[in-house]
Design an enzyme around this catalytic site. Sequence first.
Site, PDB file in Angstrom:
ATOM      1  N   CYS A 168       0.826  -1.219   0.000  1.00 14.76           N
ATOM      2  CA  CYS A 168       0.000   0.000   0.000  1.00 14.76           C
ATOM      3  C   CYS A 168       0.853   1.258   0.000  1.00 14.76           C
ATOM      4  O   CYS A 168       0.610   2.186  -0.774  1.00 14.76           O
ATOM      5  CB  CYS A 168      -0.931  -0.011   1.204  1.00 14.76           C
ATOM      6  SG  CYS A 168      -0.107  -0.193   2.798  1.00 14.76           S
ATOM      7  N   HIS A 222      -2.503   5.246   6.814  1.00 18.58           N
ATOM      8  CA  HIS A 222      -1.159   5.792   6.994  1.00 18.58           C
ATOM      9  C   HIS A 222      -1.168   7.279   6.622  1.00 18.58           C
ATOM     10  O   HIS A 222      -2.061   7.751   5.930  1.00 18.58           O
ATOM     11  CB  HIS A 222      -0.166   5.099   6.051  1.00 18.58           C
ATOM     12  CG  HIS A 222      -0.061   3.618   6.207  1.00 18.58           C
ATOM     13  ND1 HIS A 222       0.459   3.022   7.321  1.00 18.58           N
ATOM     14  CD2 HIS A 222      -0.388   2.600   5.366  1.00 18.58           C
ATOM     15  CE1 HIS A 222       0.452   1.699   7.168  1.00 18.58           C
ATOM     16  NE2 HIS A 222      -0.068   1.421   5.985  1.00 18.58           N
TER      17      HIS A 222
END
Lengths: 357, 357
Positions: free
Chosen positions: A142, A222
């Site tokens: 990711c 994140h």
Amino acid sequence: MIQVGVNGYGTIGKRVADAVAGQPDMELAGVAKTSPNYEAEAAVRKGYPLYAAIPERAELFHDAGIDIAGEVEDMVMRADVVIDTTPSGIGEQNRELYEQYDTPAIFQGGEGADVGDASFNARANYDLATDDDVEYVRVVSCNTTGLSRLLAPLDEEYGVEKARVTLVRRGGDPGQTSRGPINDILPDPVHIPSHHGPDVNTILPDVDIDTLGVKVPATLMHLHSVNVTLEAEPDVEAVHDLLDAESRLFLVPEETGIDGTGKLKEFAMDTGRPRGDLWENCIWEDSISVDGADLYLFQSIHQESDVIPENIDAVRALLDREDRATSMATTDETLGVGLESLFGGARQRVVPREAGD
Amino acid sequence: MIQVGVNGYGTIGKRVADAVAGQPDMELAGVAKTSPNYEAEAAVRKGYPLYAAIPERAELFHDAGIDIAGEVEDMVMRADVVIDTTPSGIGEQNRELYEQYDTPAIFQGGEGADVGDASFNARANYDLATDDDVEYVRVVSCNTTGLSRLLAPLDEEYGVEKARVTLVRRGGDPGQTSRGPINDILPDPVHIPSHHGPDVNTILPDVDIDTLGVKVPATLMHLHSVNVTLEAEPDVEAVHDLLDAESRLFLVPEETGIDGTGKLKEFAMDTGRPRGDLWENCIWEDSISVDGADLYLFQSIHQESDVIPENIDAVRALLDREDRATSMATTDETLGVGLESLFGGARQRVVPREAGD
């Protein structure tokens, strides 16, 4: 129709399966799972052919009253391509099975770079996977996906002299709350650079990048604190418009009042996105700043979903069915990637900005 | 003996008062507080003369059965210098009172840079405050203090071409849990640069620095992800030894197993540090990395205590009583700043490192 098997049905697998099922040129050959838990029942309810990932455990599905279509080998045999979404390290062990049936396969970023013949990011290196010699590709993680999507257009337009990124990482996914940390901020890893920089180089080999990882008590997304020293000195507007033209970069408008990952996810759910997924890099529009050749910005990455469109594109690239632009456009339209699904057409792509802004 | 008054008795004030009381050349003239709460009682128990910070509220102390020595004006009149640790913005309002009694004063980093005649960091610009024209100084904030301590030796030794720092900030102090965030990662501020870079320039005006702020669900300490592009290309050992020689930089050894702010605080409390304070920048030794001219490292900053030694040194600088080295050495010894108090002399300053490390 391309027959796609999905081996593994966790965070990534269940999303990939749904995405495959929505493609006009693909059919879900089935999903393989190790345990007959609530996710297995959900797969059956959706009408997905379910296979036992571990032959010895097929009986457990029967005991749980869950019908299976067979064992994972049957699925691999029937599929034109397998997307392996098993936990890190298991994909590598599965490669032998795929080779046995001569079935091309797509692995995830948790595997080492050498699990496949190439690493893959649709925006940055789609064509590499179309090569006849490439039968196994790895969709990068990711974070690496998010960095590749951002750095590719910047490198093409201005040239990247050096990128320096601090990745402020969530401790685990929303269900992995026992991983911690709580109330802590950890250098993770303490050694610099983190593996993310070298991983970006599996996609963009010529980009000079150093990355630093930090872990915090969050589960939603994140956040990357990005510095890119460019080989040119563009103004902010130019960078803004360059990034805004990318379908998988979502510039979060200040006027929405979205101030962090919490509101981003809330926003995604309000728009009706499945599971509140955010397939795009979420770049705070007002964070885009230029100081000479130094570009700065903040972007958030939804670890559960940003690789989903990449897995779909990897199928077409690996089987050499479509060119990059066509595949990405099809994927984006069928999934609902981009501004239209977020703002329902109420927002123009390029937001008028005030003079002197 | 220098008579020091402390106006404000919160997170910083109570620590400053204790530090003043321990100095061989200072006497605590008193502490001024707005409310007769548990901290006021604690001050009285310690034998600190207590003054009512707001004259109209003096009666409240009487009602609560807490003896006060007078009102804040009396303390300002008696003191040779006042350390103002009142909440952000109040210090500026108090300056008039100090001017009225011709009492030099030291403000905190929550005030604007123009509250004083100079901003202060002992390591970086002690001498500026010794100037006769300087009667009011501002000890810069915890983060700016931490950055100044780190950048000063690097700039002196190698020259700083550019510093880029992401400050991963705790949401609030341990008692301020209602400030949030919980389970979120926020760009804060979303605009780049954050105020920290310009604030560093009040101490080191010639250092080119860009800072980015992020806020996370933690209360213990901040963490800085630091990049400094140097004007030289030193090896890691040289940078390590340079930083290790600074008394207010604590290089956290990997072998301690300290992996984040949680264990750092636990370690500080195990050593018997008052309130578990960490007056030093805590730099993860194994994070120190060099890539060409680019230096990287992680450091944590204890927001409640790293400015305490600076306030003590500011007293001596402002009154021109000692030179920098003497003052810093006295402060460090009386407080217990440095490795000896952390490792009880069991650890040498420079750790032997393995060949090729």
